[in-house]
Design an enzyme around this catalytic site. Structure first.
Site, PDB file in Angstrom:
ATOM      1  CG  ASP A 548       1.445   0.426  11.593  1.00 43.27           C
ATOM      2  OD1 ASP A 548       0.235   0.495  11.885  1.00 43.27           O
ATOM      3  OD2 ASP A 548       1.853  -0.055  10.516  1.00 43.27           O
ATOM      4  CD  GLU A 551      -4.864   0.110  15.899  1.00 46.45           C
ATOM      5  OE1 GLU A 551      -4.840   0.854  14.915  1.00 46.45           O
ATOM      6  OE2 GLU A 551      -3.956  -0.702  16.163  1.00 46.45           O
ATOM      7  CG  ASP A 625      -3.825  -1.826   7.687  1.00 48.76           C
ATOM      8  OD1 ASP A 625      -3.149  -0.843   7.338  1.00 48.76           O
ATOM      9  OD2 ASP A 625      -3.443  -2.638   8.535  1.00 48.76           O
TER      10      ASP A 625
END
Length: 944
Positions: A548, A551, A625
């Site tokens: 997760d 980025e 998300d």
């Protein structure tokens, strides 16, 4: 080496007016420079007969920096020739001709028949602008090509603005929670461009959006100077707190923000901006609204934005205004803020008409470096991309089943109880996911379970495997709290990004804790990261990795420049130079680590970001998300299609949407009805994505928590879950095609019907494999929808068997329980038995539905499901071939074998025709039954 090249060119200048060096795999050209930024060196490197690398620089040598996405440097391709005439040097392969203009170095690409595929822009093509970025002297680089008006562009990763065809649009390529960046685009002209640069990149207009008062003259009630800003103490825009005139709206970041009126945080619930915009020039002006919370925007009394976003993840809305000098346009924005962010910026008309161009720009680079890939179709183009960046390993078969997840399971007992309930209700399931925060509150990065909530995680995994036949994926972040042992291990080696620690930035957990991320650009850091998660997690038996926040999203809502400072410097260079590749390097750490630790257990990785080449690390990606709204559901379709067209085949979305509007948390009866229908429609769509995954915040997302068993929402989700498992022979065969034939499972219509110009902009339909046309329903209470049936084929309604001619738009039925599905004539679809998990029992019998009208074929692929023995050739295929001319089905001789292979099996055959429509019915007797032992069988189908 550089001195040798310079001496060589000096010799050539004496011998020839136009110097170039011939190498075994291409040519290097040298051009005279007048200015510092003029083109000096140009390399044309032949990779294959359909793949060419073009490198250009104003410097005296090419960069020696190693590519992160192209690991191979010597391709040993020698089947090419050169020709020179007065104006051009031509390079010819069996599939391409590349022409290089001797005067200016402009490159053009032609197919073998001489048709122009792509050429650099006639006036300005290669632009090198001297720049200093993060203290490093470099260039901004831009490559511009001409593009005919009927050309369409796709790929570039996954983006959330509902755009399918990027022609005439602008795409800002930098990693964001709900954006995945892959610098690979494909054209409707059947070529692709792989852009080998890792910094912030732009497709289309390269300019940054400006404050609105720099682009427009702003008016309030006819008075120039700004817009009227009204601040209200209620969410109904009734009770006015204060009013002021504002010349811009820029409340977008934590660190860079225009001030609000005094008392804003304590008193203001909503804001309204209103007034008029006036322009000085004719043309198309662009607006970009960036917002969280509830936001509406009207232009000339037309509602163009009606949005909700969670406060910690704002997103953009774009709108173009075509206007004339002196013309005013009304604007109104209403914002219910709840503590979030908002900003409105604009761009004046561009001097370049990007609707007629293909432009790629990057912030940092000493050279322009791209690969041109040509194919007869987009599958061949994507195959070329994978030749360059890496093939796709086989995913474990269980990954093709249903994944259940929520944010988050909080205890060991809770997680086990959910799986137990699935099995009790006989809801097919393969994978349960343990999301974040299974550790003690102040121990993020320790990778250790909180023993109070997870007393025996190893036993939990074993129970899932042995008792419930369920796999488990574990969430692992690259994040470490100050003071943890793992933080200290990284810090002593200099493998952490320290600015977040230095500024004392706290996160959102409990009282807030200071943390940072590790640097995966260091080989030693990657090995340490794997050793930590191997010791703490993989050794317990976990099956897969959820990587997760890759980025990396170290701190949300920072300004771009501050974010760059937080995520670097890297071991290889500045964060600006390597901006988009964190996820690639982090995936590399886990893939290579697991393959060394357990060489014969298939790696499975799920990431929130992606970059070119990531597919070779067994990494799939989800769309981040996204919000639980119909708007977001609709946007997932073009996002997933463009991601798949970017060369990485495994993609998924949070079924139901991750972030939930407050009205759904404690819903009225009306809101509950909408919530159930939204989840049902999303689930129907998700059943035909490459990966089938339910996830989100509260309310809980298990189908039995969404609706009672007798509710149509529950019944529909159960139906499509069971259908997914019935289709497992079809789906797993598609995964075999991905690995062995560079196939793409989730297919934009341009892939199979590129000859039909009607499909170029279709963003809400797609093929799932070669046979199934999927048409998701994305509007609340819609019970029918328009469906375009591509030309060249007839189409069967999957639910009724009714035949329709192609090349037409129909109104298809879409009852609550079903989405419209059509089957392409000339299809063979294998269905397996009803199962509760992917490897519950062998796929026997297999029922083959033959959709007649054209010739058809399908290859059934099987192997051992979870290991890498297929790399040694241990797998089998059975080819089915239907001939329309004589109505025969041939089941070819089995090819290959593997341990545990089913040697004798039954094929049940049902043929479907215009005259003999058939619904999918597994209880009905088949038309034929074949006992198959691996030898060739021919069946004459009765078509009466």
């Amino acid at each position: 080496m550089n001195k040798i090249i310079c001496l060589f060119f000096t010799f050539l200048l004496i011998q020839s007016i136009f110097p170039y060096e011939k190498q075994k795999d291409g040519l290097i050209f040298q051009f005279k420079k007048t200015n510092e930024t003029d083109l000096h060196l140009l390399k044309v490197q032949l990779i294959a007969d359909n793949i060419v690398r073009i490198v250009s620089t104003p410097l005296n040598s090419f960069s020696n920096q190693k590519s992160l996405i192209i690991e191979k440097s010597d391709w040993n391709f020698s089947k090419w020739e050169e020709k020179e005439n007065d104006n051009f040097v031509e390079i010819l392969t069996s599939k391409l001709t590349i022409k290089i203009n001797k005067e200016n170095g402009k490159v053009s690409f032609f197919d073998k028949t001489g048709n122009l595929l792509l050429n650099e822009h006639a006036n300005v093509s290669k632009i090198f602008t001297p720049a200093e970025v993060m203290g490093e002297k470099t260039f901004h680089i831009q490559q511009i090509f001409d593009s005919p008006e009927d050309e369409a562009f796709y790929g570039l990763g996954a983006h959330q603005n509902g755009v399918m065809n990027y022609k005439g649009h602008d795409v800002d390529l930098w990693q964001y929670n709900i954006v995945d960046v892959i610098p690979f685009l494909v054209s409707s002209k059947n070529y692709g461009i792989l852009w080998d640069n890792y910094s912030r990149t732009k497709f289309g207009d390269i300019r940054d959006y400006q404050s609105i008062n720099k682009v427009f003259t702003l008016y309030d009630a006819g008075n120039p100077g700004g817009l009227k800003a009204e601040y209200f103490t209620d969410e109904n825009f009734k009770n006015l707190y204060t009013t002021q005139i504002e010349s811009k709206i820029e409340h977008e970041h934590i660190d860079v923000n225009d001030p609000y009126p005094t008392g804003f945080n304590e008193n203001v619930k909503a804001v309204r901006w209103s007034g008029e915009l006036e322009t000085n020039d004719s043309g198309v002006y662009k607006l970009r609204l960036y917002c969280s919370g509830y936001t509406k925007m009207w232009i000339d009394d037309s509602l163009i934005v009606d949005s909700w976003r969670q406060n910690w993840l704002p997103w953009t809305h774009f709108y173009n205004i075509e206007t004339k000098p002196g013309q005013r346009h009304k604007i109104k924005i209403e914002w219910i803020h709840s503590g979030g962010y908002i900003g409105l910026r604009a761009l004046s008309p561009s001097e370049l008409d990007y609707k007629k161009l293909l432009s790629l720009y990057s912030d940092v680079g000493e050279q322009i470096d791209y690969y041109f890939i040509y194919g007869q179709n987009l599958d061949e183009v994507i195959s070329g991309y994978r030749k360059l960046t890496g093939k796709v390993p086989m995913m474990p078969k269980w990954a093709m089943g249903l994944w259940q997840c929520r944010e988050r399971y909080k205890t060991q007992d809770e997680l086990i109880s959910i799986v137990k309930e699935f099995r009790k209700r006989k809801i097919p399931l393969d994978n349960i996911v343990q999301d974040w925060f299974y550790w003690k509150e102040d121990q993020w990065g320790s990778h250790e379970f909180d023993k109070d909530r997870y007393p025996d995680p190893e036993r939990m995994v074993k129970e899932l495997h042995e008792k419930y036949h369920t796999r488990i994926m574990i969430s692992v972040w690259p994040k470490f709290y100050v003071g943890t042992k793992h933080f200290d291990e990284f810090k002593k080696n200099g493998w952490l990004y320290m600015r977040n620690v230095e500024v004392g930035q706290k996160d959102w957990v409990g009282p807030g804790y200071v943390s940072t991320f590790y640097d995966p650009y260091s080989e030693g850091a990657r090995k340490l990261y794997w050793n930590q998660i191997n010791k703490k997690l993989f050794s317990l038996g976990f099956d897969a990795w959820w990587l997760d926040s890759t980025e990396p999203d170290l701190q949300s809502n920072l300004s771009f420049n501050e974010w760059l400072l937080r995520i670097g410097p890297t071991a290889l260079g500045t964060s600006a130079r390597y901006l988009n590749t964190y996820s690639l390097m982090n995936s590399k750490a886990v893939y290579e680590g697991q393959r060394k630790t357990k060489p014969n257990q298939r790696v499975f990785i799920l990431t929130r970001s992606a970059f070119a080449g990531q597919q070779k690390y067994s990494a799939a990606t989800w769309s981040g998300d996204v919000a639980a709204r119909w708007f977001d559901l609709k946007n997932q379709i073009p996002a997933g299609l463009n991601f798949s067209l970017s060369g990485i085949p495994y993609w998924t979305t949070d079924i139901g949407g991750f972030a939930v509007e407050p009205r759904f948390e404690n819903p009225t009866e009306k809101d509950l009805d909408e919530w159930r229908e939204l989840n049902t429609r999303w689930f129907q769509f998700g059943a035909f994505c490459p990966l089938f995954r339910v996830h989100g915040q509260y309310p809980y997302r298990e189908m039995f928590n969404i609706a009672p068993e007798n509710h149509p929402a529950y019944q529909s989700m159960l139906k499509y879950d069971k259908l997914r498992y019935r289709l497992m022979p079809y789906i797993y065969s598609l995964t075999g095609m991905v690995t062995h034939k560079d196939y793409t499972i989730m297919r934009a219509l341009i892939m199979d019907f590129g000859y039909d110009k009607n499909v170029l902009n279709i963003s809400d339909q797609f093929m799932f494999g070669p046979s199934l046309l999927i048409n998701p329903v994305t509007e609340y209470k819609a019970r029918q929808r328009k469906v375009y049936l591509p030309a060249g084929y007839g189409w069967y309604d999957f639910h009724t068997g009714k035949f329709f001619d192609g090349g037409q738009t129909i109104i298809a039925n879409a009852p609550y329980e079903d989405l419209p599905i059509f089957v392409k004539e000339g299809s063979i679809i294998p269905f397996g038995p009803e199962i509760q998990y992917s490897d519950e029992k062998p796929a026997n019998p297999i029922r083959l539905y033959i959709y007649t009208g054209k010739d058809a074929s399908f290859t059934l692929y099987e192997d051992e499901n979870i290991n890498y023995n297929y790399e040694k050739g241990l797998y089998s295929t059975i080819e089915f071939i239907y001939k329309e001319s004589d109505k025969t089905l041939t089941i070819e001789k089995r090819s290959g074998s593997f341990p545990g292979m089913l040697k004798n099996r039954i094929f049940e055959i049902v043929y479907v025709s215009k005259e003999k429509p058939e619904i999918i019915d597994f209880q009905k007797d088949p038309d034929f039954k074949v006992n198959y032992n691996g030898k060739k069988v021919i069946i004459k189908l009765n078509n009466n």
